[in-house]
Design a protein around this motif. Structure first.
Motif, short mmCIF file in Angstrom:
data_model
loop_
_atom_site.label_atom_id
_atom_site.label_comp_id
_atom_site.label_asym_id
_atom_site.label_seq_id
_atom_site.Cartn_x
_atom_site.Cartn_y
_atom_site.Cartn_z
N HIS A 153 -5.85 -0.38 4.50
CA HIS A 153 -5.28 0.16 5.94
C HIS A 153 -6.61 -0.25 6.96
O HIS A 153 -7.18 0.88 7.45
CB HIS A 153 -5.01 1.58 5.93
N HIS A 187 0.87 -1.23 -0.06
CA HIS A 187 0.01 0.08 -0.03
C HIS A 187 0.80 1.29 -0.08
O HIS A 187 1.40 1.58 1.09
CB HIS A 187 -0.84 0.08 1.18
N TYR A 211 -12.95 9.81 0.56
CA TYR A 211 -12.64 10.83 0.14
C TYR A 211 -13.76 11.79 -0.53
O TYR A 211 -14.57 11.17 -1.27
CB TYR A 211 -11.42 11.06 -0.67
N HIS A 254 -10.03 1.76 -0.01
CA HIS A 254 -10.11 2.80 1.23
C HIS A 254 -11.39 3.10 1.25
O HIS A 254 -12.24 3.94 0.56
CB HIS A 254 -9.22 4.02 0.92
N CYS A 302 -5.89 3.74 -2.73
CA CYS A 302 -6.71 4.78 -2.34
C CYS A 302 -7.41 5.60 -3.29
O CYS A 302 -7.69 6.76 -3.14
CB CYS A 302 -5.95 5.75 -1.20
N ASP A 312 1.38 2.76 3.48
CA ASP A 312 0.82 3.99 3.34
C ASP A 312 1.56 5.29 3.57
O ASP A 312 1.06 6.07 3.79
CB ASP A 312 -0.56 3.96 4.07
ZN ZN Z 1 -6.43 5.53 1.95
#
Ligand code: ZN
Ligand code: CU
Length: 479
Positions: A246, A62, A188, A216, A91, A362
């Motif tokens: 994650h 990631h 997001y 994500h 992500c 990440d």
């Molecule tokens: Zn993420």
């Protein structure tokens, strides 16, 4: 038989989660040629491992290294941890296939500035990686948000049928050119308005190519179980493996719920192909998200475009200095980066230990004050979590960063020490290995990584730093 390199007297942990054993490893060209007792054999380069652990090179499943592997091809934050392969495009944000007519929207700005997005096709990205000769291997996902940004003027809505069709076409082309799969970043704002059906439509392209879906999720807070359902449905309908990115329980009100979350993972795993990744810290990091602003937890500001003088301070302190409520201070700082101390340590350990959990850093390589996971994630799992906390054996820790990862991300010929596999290897001192990077001083190479080999080349030693840049672009199912 002559070898190019022989590593003698190693404690071999082969990535399959089976017990360590003593032995020698012979490397010829870019492959592991022999494993066992090689005292009769010779090589141009002979390395005495002195009983240190020899493991497959770590796979960072990631990352957001998309443009950094090209702009900073030494990849020091990676190779110094023993990472030999980095998987980019997570992500929902990827550097390709992207055509930007404006500065990158949040969180694509984590990958760089508009000028760094130069890859209208996946193939052009792969070529650029190859030309840059990075120190580590690179494999890439295609980001849902990147696809949206190519065709939508307003990211705060769902895509039209026509836009979905365009995105599917672009994704399909990228898969033909070797993309590992699709990633999403539904939490997001730039993807949150996309309905499940939009993602579902894109995911339908994957199975024909053996692609995977990483996500994500829409939320990691109170609604996490519903977000997991959404992710699993997408995978089930598209008949593709799902990797939850994650995995965590974020937000003070959500602490302790990894019991439920992992039970849900078990239930889903009983009938579909799923896994997850995790970074070994109880703080998260990303751009500053107003939805996550609260005084329940500490929020550290790593950068601010509008008010750079406040970078490196706690949001609470900034709000006091500005004499503003917390939320108003956060608004004034945007666009900005943050570290959120949003998790419970017991939850982190529970997720790390979970059998389907891989390690992914990440790390955010463009952050001037990055979360320490960028430089420390892998050594921290080996040193702190395995040696000191003893939450799992070294064999299991290594499996979570090698064999399991190569299997789930479908990287052929990597992730295990076996004859015929690529010679991606890391030699480290299990008593010494320690993450040095911390929240105060996050830019620091780990201790205890003795040497790293990438595709049969000595790439890094703790004493000499980066020696060679022998990484390759890894197309899906390629050699
Ligand atoms: Zn993420
Ligand atoms: Cu990420």
């Amino acid at each position: 038989m002559p070898y190019d390199i022989i590593i003698r007297n190693a404690m071999i942990i082969d990535g399959t989660n089976t017990p360590a054993y003593a032995g020698d490893v012979g490397i010829l060209n870019d492959k592991i040629a022999a494993i066992g007792e090689l005292s009769e054999a010779h090589a141009n380069t002979e390395i005495d491992a002195q009983g240190n652990v020899l493991a497959p090179g770590f796979i960072d499943v990631h990352t957001h290294d998309d443009t950094n592997v090209i702009r900073q091809p030494e990849c020091l934050p990676k190779i110094s941890q023993g990472i030999t392969t980095t998987i980019v495009g997570n992500c929902g944000i990827s550097a390709s296939p992207a055509t930007l007519t404006m500065p990158p929207p949040d969180p694509m700005n984590l990958l760089g500035q508009q000028a760094d997005f130069q890859y209208p096709t996946f193939a052009s990205y792969a070529e650029a990686v190859t030309a840059a000769e990075p120190a580590v291997n690179v494999a890439a996902l295609v980001g849902h948000t990147t696809l949206r940004n190519n065709v939508m003027d307003d990211l705060f809505t769902g895509a039209t049928d026509e836009q979905v069709a365009q995105m599917r076409h672009t994704l399909r082309e990228a898969l033909e050119q070797g993309a590992l799969g699709l990633s999403s970043g539904l939490a997001y704002a730039s993807a949150n308005a996309s309905p499940e059906e939009e993602v579902q439509q894109l995911a339908l392209e994957l199975s024909e190519f053996g692609g995977i879906y990483t996500t994500h999720m829409r939320t990691e807070f109170e609604g996490i179980l519903g977000a997991m359902d959404e992710a699993f449905r997408v995978g089930q309908k598209a008949k593709v493996p799902v990797i939850i990115s994650h995995l965590k329980c974020a937000g003070a009100g959500n602490w302790g719920r990894t019991h439920d979350v992992l039970k849900k993972m078990d239930n889903a795993a009983a009938h579909q192909d799923i896994a997850c990744d995790c970074y070994p810290y109880s703080a998260s990091s990303s751009t500053l998200d107003l939805k996550q602003v609260t005084d329940d937890i500490d929020i550290f500001i790593t950068w601010s475009e509008t008010l750079p003088e406040y970078a490196g301070k706690m949001l609470k302190q900034i709000a006091l200095d500005m004499d503003l409520p917390l939320m108003d201070a956060a608004k004034a700082l945007q666009p900005a980066g943050a570290v959120y101390h949003c998790m419970d340590e017991a939850d982190v350990e529970r997720v790390l230990k979970y059998k389907l959990t891989m390690i992914g850093s990440d790390g955010l390589p463009n952050d001037p004050h990055p979360h320490p996971r960028l430089w420390g994630a892998f050594p921290r799992v080996l040193g702190y979590y395995s040696r000191e906390r003893n939450i799992f054996s070294l064999e299991t820790a290594i499996h979570k960063m090698t064999g399991l990862s190569a299997n789930r991300f479908r990287l052929a010929g990597r992730g295990e020490i076996k004859a015929g596999n690529f010679a991606d290897l890391v030699l480290f001192d299990k008593n010494e290995i320690t993450d040095v990077a911390d929240y105060d001083r996050p830019i620091a190479a780990a201790k205890g990584i003795v040497a790293v080999i990438v595709n049969g080349n000595i790439a890094y030693t703790e004493k000499q730093g980066v020696i060679s840049r022998a990484g390759r672009f890894l197309a899906r199912r390629s050699q």
